[in-house]
Write a protein that holds these residues in place. Sequence first.
Motif, short mmCIF file in Angstrom:
data_model
loop_
_atom_site.label_atom_id
_atom_site.label_comp_id
_atom_site.label_asym_id
_atom_site.label_seq_id
_atom_site.Cartn_x
_atom_site.Cartn_y
_atom_site.Cartn_z
N UNK A 18 0.82 -1.20 0.00
CA UNK A 18 0.00 0.00 0.00
C UNK A 18 0.86 1.26 0.00
N UNK A 19 1.86 1.33 0.86
CA UNK A 19 2.81 2.44 0.92
C UNK A 19 4.12 1.89 1.47
N UNK A 20 5.09 2.78 1.68
CA UNK A 20 6.39 2.33 2.17
C UNK A 20 6.43 2.07 3.67
N UNK A 21 5.67 2.85 4.45
CA UNK A 21 5.75 2.72 5.90
C UNK A 21 4.37 2.92 6.52
N UNK A 22 4.24 2.46 7.76
CA UNK A 22 2.94 2.44 8.42
C UNK A 22 2.41 3.83 8.71
N UNK A 23 3.28 4.77 9.09
CA UNK A 23 2.82 6.12 9.39
C UNK A 23 2.19 6.75 8.15
N UNK A 24 2.84 6.59 7.02
CA UNK A 24 2.28 7.11 5.78
C UNK A 24 0.98 6.40 5.43
N UNK A 25 0.92 5.11 5.70
CA UNK A 25 -0.29 4.35 5.44
C UNK A 25 -1.47 4.84 6.26
N UNK A 26 -1.20 5.18 7.51
CA UNK A 26 -2.28 5.69 8.35
C UNK A 26 -2.77 7.05 7.84
N UNK A 27 -1.86 7.86 7.32
CA UNK A 27 -2.26 9.14 6.72
C UNK A 27 -3.12 8.89 5.49
N UNK A 28 -2.78 7.89 4.70
CA UNK A 28 -3.58 7.57 3.53
C UNK A 28 -4.97 7.10 3.95
N UNK A 29 -5.05 6.28 4.99
CA UNK A 29 -6.35 5.82 5.47
C UNK A 29 -7.21 7.01 5.91
N UNK A 30 -6.61 7.96 6.62
CA UNK A 30 -7.36 9.14 7.05
C UNK A 30 -7.84 9.95 5.86
N UNK A 31 -6.98 10.07 4.84
CA UNK A 31 -7.37 10.83 3.65
C UNK A 31 -8.52 10.14 2.92
N UNK A 32 -8.48 8.81 2.86
CA UNK A 32 -9.54 8.07 2.19
C UNK A 32 -10.86 8.21 2.95
N UNK A 33 -10.78 8.14 4.28
CA UNK A 33 -12.00 8.30 5.09
C UNK A 33 -12.58 9.69 4.93
N UNK A 34 -11.70 10.70 4.91
CA UNK A 34 -12.18 12.08 4.78
C UNK A 34 -12.80 12.33 3.41
N UNK A 35 -12.23 11.71 2.40
CA UNK A 35 -12.74 11.92 1.03
C UNK A 35 -13.97 11.07 0.75
N UNK A 36 -14.20 10.04 1.58
CA UNK A 36 -15.32 9.11 1.37
C UNK A 36 -15.28 8.53 -0.04
N UNK A 37 -14.08 8.17 -0.46
CA UNK A 37 -13.86 7.60 -1.79
C UNK A 37 -13.34 6.17 -1.62
N UNK A 38 -13.87 5.20 -2.38
CA UNK A 38 -13.38 3.82 -2.24
C UNK A 38 -11.91 3.69 -2.62
N UNK A 39 -11.17 2.98 -1.79
CA UNK A 39 -9.76 2.69 -2.07
C UNK A 39 -9.55 1.19 -1.90
N UNK A 40 -9.09 0.54 -2.96
CA UNK A 40 -8.81 -0.90 -2.93
C UNK A 40 -7.30 -1.10 -3.06
N UNK A 41 -6.77 -2.06 -2.33
CA UNK A 41 -5.34 -2.37 -2.40
C UNK A 41 -5.14 -3.60 -3.28
N UNK A 42 -4.13 -3.53 -4.13
CA UNK A 42 -3.97 -4.52 -5.18
C UNK A 42 -3.29 -5.81 -4.77
N UNK A 43 -3.89 -6.53 -3.83
CA UNK A 43 -3.39 -7.87 -3.49
C UNK A 43 -4.08 -8.87 -4.42
N UNK A 44 -3.47 -9.09 -5.55
CA UNK A 44 -4.11 -9.76 -6.68
C UNK A 44 -4.43 -11.23 -6.41
N UNK A 45 -3.64 -11.89 -5.54
CA UNK A 45 -3.88 -13.32 -5.33
C UNK A 45 -5.22 -13.59 -4.67
N UNK A 46 -5.81 -12.61 -4.02
CA UNK A 46 -7.16 -12.80 -3.46
C UNK A 46 -8.15 -13.14 -4.58
N UNK A 47 -7.81 -12.74 -5.81
CA UNK A 47 -8.72 -12.90 -6.93
C UNK A 47 -8.31 -14.04 -7.86
#
Length: 329
Positions: free
Chosen positions: A97-126
């Motif tokens: 998702x990102x390089x480090x956890x702190x940046x990842x938490x910032x991304x999660x906050x940005x996604x929640x604030x924007x109310x926009x769907x964000x999917x992470x590309x773990x392709x083997x799930x599919x």
Amino acid sequence: MPPERQLDVGVVGVGSMGRNHARVYHGLPDANLVGVFDVDADRATAVATEYGASPMGLDDLLASVDAVSVVVPTAHHYDVATDCLEAGVATLVEKPVVEDLETGRKLRSAANAAAVPVQIGHIERFNPAVETLESMIADLSVVGISAERLGPPPDRAIDDSAVLDLMIHDIDIVRSLLDAEPTAIQSSGVSDNRHAAALLEFDSGAMASLTASRLTQRKVRTLEVTAEECLVEVDYIDQSIEIHRRSVPEYVEENGDVRFRHESLVERPRVPNEEPLRNELAAFLETAASGEPPRVTVDDGLAVLEIAKRIEAQGASDRAAADVEVAHD
């Protein structure tokens, strides 16, 4: 359910993997590939021309699409993804998702604030083989999981270690199958984590053994689930499953010689012949159209990243300790 209309989509970053995103979008009936962006303008033009899209600047692309794949180097995931969110565009971010956890938490906050769907590309799930396994797992008493993701040195530069580039897939699958986080982690890595192994322990008593390598001269992508009821072998590449049950030891006489063998029942369930990336992007389009949570969330991406970082850190710590011992000797 598929979207009720075609969604306008784009791809940011059309290197090796991004080009495949463009190819799949071009072939999906629910997608209209509008444009692509890449810092290499010639590459963007070539991919856009091949798949009936336009090479575009990032701002123009985000103003023109409903959904976008972010397939740039991991170091740029956060900056590009937040640009997408600010534009109100549903976003698929390739793993990790990102390089480090702190940046990842910032991304999660940005996604929640924007109310926009964000999917992470773990392709083997599919991967159809994994999806078939997931339909079986609730009926199994899992004792252990073993995964190998091996291959030769790549022919292109990859900044991420074998843990973050390869093993991270299997970390995600193990978490998903067991629906749990590991309670203990042991790991080791050699050659700057181009070859790494990890052992994960879970509250249920199940264990997962993971190996990832860029130093193995044969491509291997396998997963084994040992359960009290059976042994399940999954080949990601062949998209095949074998289920071994009721292994019975016996002595057999052949031409006067007595030989020992094990007889077992092997089941080979039918696995659909489908491209995992196509399944992944089709699911992403459904998420983009409905606004429902994706199958692989930012929280999933962060949980997997945290485990991968712990595996990397322990491997590095063990190597440093070994170097100190050698120096003292």
